[in-house]
Motif scaffolding. Structure first.
Motif, PDB file in Angstrom:
ATOM      1  N   TYR A  57      -3.126   8.960  -4.027  1.00 35.39           N
ATOM      2  CA  TYR A  57      -2.601  10.314  -3.859  1.00 35.39           C
ATOM      3  C   TYR A  57      -3.590  11.077  -2.996  1.00 35.39           C
ATOM      4  CZ  TYR A  57       0.834   9.458  -7.505  1.00 35.39           C
ATOM      5  OH  TYR A  57       1.882   8.957  -8.236  1.00 35.39           O
ATOM      6  N   ALA A  58      -3.103  11.662  -1.911  1.00 32.03           N
ATOM      7  CA  ALA A  58      -3.978  12.376  -0.988  1.00 32.03           C
ATOM      8  C   ALA A  58      -3.763  13.879  -1.115  1.00 32.03           C
ATOM      9  CB  ALA A  58      -3.695  11.940   0.448  1.00 32.03           C
ATOM     10  N   LEU A  85       0.803   5.726  -0.087  1.00 29.70           N
ATOM     11  CA  LEU A  85       0.096   7.003  -0.041  1.00 29.70           C
ATOM     12  C   LEU A  85       1.092   8.090  -0.408  1.00 29.70           C
ATOM     13  CD1 LEU A  85      -2.618   8.427   0.772  1.00 29.70           C
ATOM     14  CD2 LEU A  85      -1.512   8.890   2.971  1.00 29.70           C
ATOM     15  N   VAL A 107      -2.171   6.219   5.807  1.00 31.45           N
ATOM     16  CA  VAL A 107      -1.735   5.061   5.031  1.00 31.45           C
ATOM     17  C   VAL A 107      -1.969   3.773   5.822  1.00 31.45           C
ATOM     18  CG1 VAL A 107       0.698   4.942   5.763  1.00 31.45           C
ATOM     19  CG2 VAL A 107       0.061   4.237   3.457  1.00 31.45           C
ATOM     20  N   LEU A 127      -8.792  11.277  -2.300  1.00 34.11           N
ATOM     21  CA  LEU A 127      -7.938  10.099  -2.402  1.00 34.11           C
ATOM     22  C   LEU A 127      -8.073   9.568  -3.829  1.00 34.11           C
ATOM     23  CD1 LEU A 127      -8.776   8.326   0.990  1.00 34.11           C
ATOM     24  CD2 LEU A 127      -6.754   9.697   0.442  1.00 34.11           C
ATOM     25  N   THR A 175       0.850  -1.187   0.000  1.00 33.98           N
ATOM     26  CA  THR A 175       0.000   0.000   0.000  1.00 33.98           C
ATOM     27  C   THR A 175       0.887   1.238   0.000  1.00 33.98           C
ATOM     28  OG1 THR A 175      -1.562  -1.243   1.352  1.00 33.98           O
ATOM     29  CG2 THR A 175      -1.920   1.128   1.179  1.00 33.98           C
ATOM     30  N   ALA A 220      -0.077  11.635   7.171  1.00 37.20           N
ATOM     31  CA  ALA A 220       0.207  10.612   6.159  1.00 37.20           C
ATOM     32  C   ALA A 220       0.408   9.238   6.778  1.00 37.20           C
ATOM     33  CB  ALA A 220       1.434  11.014   5.346  1.00 37.20           C
TER      34      ALA A 220
END
Length: 302
Positions: free
Chosen positions: A174-175, A134, A161, A185, A132, A157
């Motif tokens: 991508y936040a 982010l 994540v 998101l 995963t 972050a």
């Protein structure tokens, strides 16, 4: 007896000859100067239009990059420092790095404690052992960080994540924080897939994701991918999840996007589905109970 006039360079020229020569020289010089000015202007204009960058190395910035590259869990560090035409002033420093979720706290401590005085824009990709990821950034405008300040990503972050890793391991998101405190998101990094199944685990969890990000849990989460775009609040998550699962499973819908603020014919709910299912899909959406149910349903070509 015929007299022949000398034409060598040693023979003095008449005043009129000298005047003509001076005019020719002046015209040539003026033309050359004009050409240089025009060419220079064209080059400068092209730099301005293309926002051409010119490197501006800085030993202190290089030292900053070197130190962060040595931190535990940090990899793939990239950096650049430049100025842009036409001002060639106010250098922009940019830093991009990947870090494990375990290594993120040390990276944040380092960035918040830096003595480097120039503003720096930074992109951070946080990865978990499950794959995963982010990606967060503080952008080229406000806010940027420098000595005495911390990068402001708009979200925690590390905690975010971790929550995404729990709900949908393996996603790359991508936040960013939009106006009115909306958490976006977006999953656009991977090659487009058929459908939106990978995003469904997040649809019912807007409250948990906003809480993990350090935001008011009651707000909106914008979930986006190549096949999905929906604004979800905690009260709407179950209705959206039920609708999206039904459409994908029973009616072969593979793209669903809510576009409420555009002008026709772009506004409404945009769906990709087999033509034979259009009438039934439109009926199901209208009866779904989602906040966007009253918007027009527009079917896009497959």
């Amino acid at each position: 007896m015929t007299t022949t006039r000398e034409t060598s360079d040693d023979v003095p020229q008449s005043p009129s000859d000298l005047t003509r020569a001076r005019r020719r020289a002046a015209a040539w010089a003026l033309g050359a100067t004009t050409a240089v000015a025009v060419i220079g202007g064209m080059v400068l204009f092209s730099w301005m239009v293309d926002e051409t960058r010119f490197e501006r190395p800085d030993p202190d910035f290089d030292a900053l990059v070197g130190e962060i590259s040595g931190l535990s869990g940090v990899s793939d560090v990239q950096s650049e420092r430049w100025v842009e035409a036409p001002t060639f002033a106010g250098p922009t420093s940019w830093l991009d790095l990947t870090v494990t979720d375990a290594g993120l706290p040390a990276v944040m401590d380092f960035l918040c404690g830096t003595a480097y005085t120039d503003p720096v824009s930074v992109n951070v990709r946080v990865e978990t052992p499950a794959g995963t990821a982010l990606v967060v950034e503080n952008g080229f405008d406000d806010p940027v960080f420098s000595s005495g300040t911390c990068p402001d990503f708009g979200a925690d972050a590390g905690a975010l994540v971790g929550e995404i890793d729990r709900l949908a391991p393996g996603l790359v998101l991508y936040a960013s924080l939009w106006q009115e405190d909306e958490l976006s998101l977006s999953a656009f990094e991977a090659a487009p897939t058929v459908g939106y199944d990978d995003m469904l685990p997040l649809v019912t969890q807007s409250e948990a994701m906003r809480a993990a990000a350090g935001l008011d849990p009651s707000g909106t989460v914008i979930l986006e991918s190549t096949s999905l775009s929906v604004p979800v609040m905690a009260a709407d998550g179950d209705a959206y999840a039920a609708l999206l699962a039904t459409l994908a499973r029973d009616h072969r819908v593979r793209s669903f996007a809510v576009v409420p603020d555009a002008e026709a014919p772009v506004d409404g709910i945009q769906i990709i589905a087999p033509p034979r299912t259009h009438d039934e899909v439109a009926r199901i959406v209208a009866a779904s109970g989602i906040p966007a149910a009253a918007l027009p349903v527009r079917f896009l070509p497959q």
